[in-house]
Design an enzyme around this catalytic site. Sequence first.
Site, PDB file in Angstrom:
ATOM      1  N   ASP A  77     -12.949  28.235 -57.129  1.00 46.90           N
ATOM      2  CA  ASP A  77     -12.264  27.275 -57.199  1.00 46.90           C
ATOM      3  C   ASP A  77     -10.954  27.157 -56.271  1.00 46.90           C
ATOM      4  O   ASP A  77     -10.220  28.070 -56.809  1.00 46.90           O
ATOM      5  CB  ASP A  77     -12.010  26.420 -58.140  1.00 46.90           C
ATOM      6  CG  ASP A  77     -11.382  24.895 -57.738  1.00 46.90           C
ATOM      7  OD1 ASP A  77     -11.826  23.327 -58.139  1.00 46.90           O
ATOM      8  OD2 ASP A  77     -10.437  24.727 -57.353  1.00 46.90           O
ATOM      9  N   ILE A  78     -11.596  27.332 -54.384  1.00 47.32           N
ATOM     10  CA  ILE A  78      -9.908  27.475 -53.967  1.00 47.32           C
ATOM     11  C   ILE A  78      -8.753  26.895 -54.244  1.00 47.32           C
ATOM     12  O   ILE A  78      -8.583  25.976 -55.441  1.00 47.32           O
ATOM     13  CB  ILE A  78     -10.445  27.018 -52.177  1.00 47.32           C
ATOM     14  CG1 ILE A  78     -12.292  27.276 -52.159  1.00 47.32           C
ATOM     15  CG2 ILE A  78      -9.201  27.498 -51.523  1.00 47.32           C
ATOM     16  CD1 ILE A  78     -12.257  27.800 -51.014  1.00 47.32           C
TER      17      ILE A  78
ATOM     18  N   ASN B 293      -6.479  20.478 -46.166  1.00 50.00           N
ATOM     19  CA  ASN B 293      -6.919  19.078 -45.904  1.00 50.00           C
ATOM     20  C   ASN B 293      -5.095  17.926 -45.135  1.00 50.00           C
ATOM     21  O   ASN B 293      -5.664  17.837 -44.720  1.00 50.00           O
ATOM     22  CB  ASN B 293      -7.234  17.749 -46.846  1.00 50.00           C
ATOM     23  CG  ASN B 293      -8.980  18.437 -47.051  1.00 50.00           C
ATOM     24  OD1 ASN B 293      -9.793  19.165 -45.686  1.00 50.00           O
ATOM     25  ND2 ASN B 293      -9.549  18.220 -48.012  1.00 50.00           N
TER      26      ASN B 293
ATOM     27  N   ASP C  33     -12.908  22.167 -43.797  1.00 47.29           N
ATOM     28  CA  ASP C  33     -13.977  22.284 -43.333  1.00 47.29           C
ATOM     29  C   ASP C  33     -14.720  23.815 -42.917  1.00 47.29           C
ATOM     30  O   ASP C  33     -15.275  24.587 -43.051  1.00 47.29           O
ATOM     31  CB  ASP C  33     -14.993  21.626 -42.332  1.00 47.29           C
ATOM     32  CG  ASP C  33     -15.328  20.178 -43.159  1.00 47.29           C
ATOM     33  OD1 ASP C  33     -14.419  20.572 -44.632  1.00 47.29           O
ATOM     34  OD2 ASP C  33     -15.559  18.955 -42.366  1.00 47.29           O
TER      35      ASP C  33
ATOM     36  N   GLU D 120     -14.326  21.991 -53.224  1.00 44.98           N
ATOM     37  CA  GLU D 120     -14.180  23.637 -52.741  1.00 44.98           C
ATOM     38  C   GLU D 120     -14.444  24.400 -54.236  1.00 44.98           C
ATOM     39  O   GLU D 120     -13.682  25.013 -54.215  1.00 44.98           O
ATOM     40  CB  GLU D 120     -12.710  23.331 -52.635  1.00 44.98           C
ATOM     41  CG  GLU D 120     -11.608  22.333 -53.677  1.00 44.98           C
ATOM     42  CD  GLU D 120     -11.486  22.357 -54.309  1.00 44.98           C
ATOM     43  OE1 GLU D 120     -12.268  22.149 -55.461  1.00 44.98           O
ATOM     44  OE2 GLU D 120     -10.529  23.373 -55.066  1.00 44.98           O
TER      45      GLU D 120
HETATM   46  P1  GH3 Z   1      -6.276  23.102 -57.297  1.00 44.50           P
HETATM   47  O1  GH3 Z   1      -5.474  24.315 -56.721  1.00 44.50           O
HETATM   48  O2  GH3 Z   1      -6.116  23.052 -58.791  1.00 44.50           O
HETATM   49  O3  GH3 Z   1      -7.584  23.345 -57.343  1.00 44.50           O
HETATM   50  O4  GH3 Z   1      -6.028  22.091 -55.982  1.00 44.50           O
HETATM   51  P2  GH3 Z   1      -6.936  21.693 -55.325  1.00 44.50           P
HETATM   52  O5  GH3 Z   1      -5.676  21.191 -54.304  1.00 44.50           O
HETATM   53  O6  GH3 Z   1      -7.868  23.196 -55.020  1.00 44.50           O
HETATM   54  O7  GH3 Z   1      -7.872  20.919 -55.839  1.00 44.50           O
HETATM   55  P3  GH3 Z   1      -8.404  19.304 -56.120  1.00 44.50           P
HETATM   56  O8  GH3 Z   1      -9.424  19.460 -56.423  1.00 44.50           O
HETATM   57  O9  GH3 Z   1      -7.626  18.290 -56.453  1.00 44.50           O
HETATM   58  O10 GH3 Z   1      -8.870  18.728 -53.890  1.00 44.50           O
HETATM   59  C1  GH3 Z   1     -10.081  19.208 -53.635  1.00 44.50           C
HETATM   60  C2  GH3 Z   1      -9.982  17.994 -52.399  1.00 44.50           C
HETATM   61  O11 GH3 Z   1     -10.796  19.071 -51.802  1.00 44.50           O
HETATM   62  C3  GH3 Z   1     -10.369  16.986 -52.499  1.00 44.50           C
HETATM   63  C4  GH3 Z   1     -10.981  16.703 -51.702  1.00 44.50           C
HETATM   64  O12 GH3 Z   1     -10.242  15.881 -50.526  1.00 44.50           O
HETATM   65  C5  GH3 Z   1     -11.289  18.270 -51.233  1.00 44.50           C
HETATM   66  N1  GH3 Z   1     -12.957  17.859 -50.268  1.00 44.50           N
HETATM   67  C6  GH3 Z   1     -13.470  17.577 -51.228  1.00 44.50           C
HETATM   68  N2  GH3 Z   1     -14.966  17.700 -50.400  1.00 44.50           N
HETATM   69  C7  GH3 Z   1     -14.283  18.203 -49.124  1.00 44.50           C
HETATM   70  C8  GH3 Z   1     -14.857  18.947 -47.811  1.00 44.50           C
HETATM   71  O13 GH3 Z   1     -16.148  18.956 -47.559  1.00 44.50           O
HETATM   72  N3  GH3 Z   1     -14.678  19.544 -47.559  1.00 44.50           N
HETATM   73  C9  GH3 Z   1     -12.720  18.486 -46.817  1.00 44.50           C
HETATM   74  N4  GH3 Z   1     -11.995  19.060 -46.153  1.00 44.50           N
HETATM   75  N5  GH3 Z   1     -12.414  18.599 -48.521  1.00 44.50           N
HETATM   76  C10 GH3 Z   1     -12.684  18.040 -49.031  1.00 44.50           C
HETATM   77 MG    MG Z   2      -9.058  24.438 -55.947  1.00 44.21          MG
HETATM   78 MG    MG Z   3     -11.946  21.683 -58.011  1.00 41.53          MG
HETATM   79 MG    MG Z   4      -9.676  20.436 -58.801  1.00 38.74          MG
END
Ligand code: GH3
Ligand code: MG
Ligand code: MG
Ligand code: MG
Length: 323
Positions: free
Chosen positions: A199-200, A207, A216, A242
């Site tokens: 998990d990134i 974003n 992306d 992610e």
């Molecule tokens: P954490 O370190 O706790 O993992 O924080 P985080 O911000 O990485 O985790 P969170 O799950 O809160 O956010 C994930 C984000 O990924 C939210 C969503 O808008 C974004 N996302 C989901 N799918 C895509 C995608 O296909 N492309 C892009 N650019 N963003 C995406």
């Molecule tokens: Mg994350």
């Molecule tokens: Mg996540």
């Molecule tokens: Mg998350």
Amino acid sequence: ELREREESGRRLGLAEGVGRLRSSGARVLVVDDNPQQANRLLAELGGEHRVVHESDPNAALMTCRGPVDLLIVNAAADSFDGLRLAAQVRSQEASRNLAILAIVDPGERARMLKALELGVNDILSRPVDQQELAARVRTQVKRKRYADFLREKLDFSLEMAVTDPLTGLHNRRYMTSQLQALLQRANHGGEPVAALLLDIDHFKGVNDGFGHDAGDEVLREFGVRLATNVRAVDLPCRLGGEEFVVLMPGIRLEDAGRIAERIRMNVEAAPFRILGGQELLPITVSIGVAASVAPHETPESLLKRADDGVYEAKSRGRNVVVA
Ligand code: GH3
Ligand code: MG
Ligand code: MG
Ligand code: MG
């Protein structure tokens, strides 16, 4: 209808739509050891198709592995064993979808039935009528081209059903079905399987700070790094957002942890290119690791332990591996 077919072909990324369904310009292989008959077939079909001739069935079998649409074989009793050649063409992977037209003598009913049983597409009786030959060849060429078109379309659709469109990695559906199969074997005394859940970190910040397109770009590069840092037998997948999974057949927990650590360091070591390479962004990833424990492991139980690892990694401050 042709236009529609061409359109759907284009949508699926197939180069030609209608072009495939032409009945002329086919690559035809005539296999006949009777020179007069062979020359007649060449002359009669040569104006419409690209026709080549072989008199030796073994050479013909080799040629059939190349670009050939239609095989016309002399299967009469006075020739080499044309039925055997037809059977070999059907059983050899590279030529199994060829159209086959067999020529027999009138009254050779047993041969005709045998030929049909072997999967020959059509049969002509000597003496071969020129117009009938031309018509039967056209029909087989069209049928074969349409079958090729459908096969390609099916392969493409199946590929799309298991692929994540953004990264080109396997998708969640594929991961789940593969993990199910791998665990079935592991639970029955086969090799174990390990799973990394990645998990990134703070991806929302990418974003928010640089836009969704930049997000992306990071996901795509992350996918490339994942794919290039695992073995060919491992299955790197994107679950969505992610979150990624790598399935590793034959790997125990300890080794899986080492591989995860290598990936974590690779991500941290070189910043990611975004905005078409204009900007470099440091990225880190948190990884949970789990390995199967026979005999009652399920995809859910295994991924749950990997997910618990991710959760712990996040609470420890991120950018760590928890095995
Ligand atoms: P954490 O370190 O706790 O993992 O924080 P985080 O911000 O990485 O985790 P969170 O799950 O809160 O956010 C994930 C984000 O990924 C939210 C969503 O808008 C974004 N996302 C989901 N799918 C895509 C995608 O296909 N492309 C892009 N650019 N963003 C995406
Ligand atoms: Mg994350
Ligand atoms: Mg996540
Ligand atoms: Mg998350």
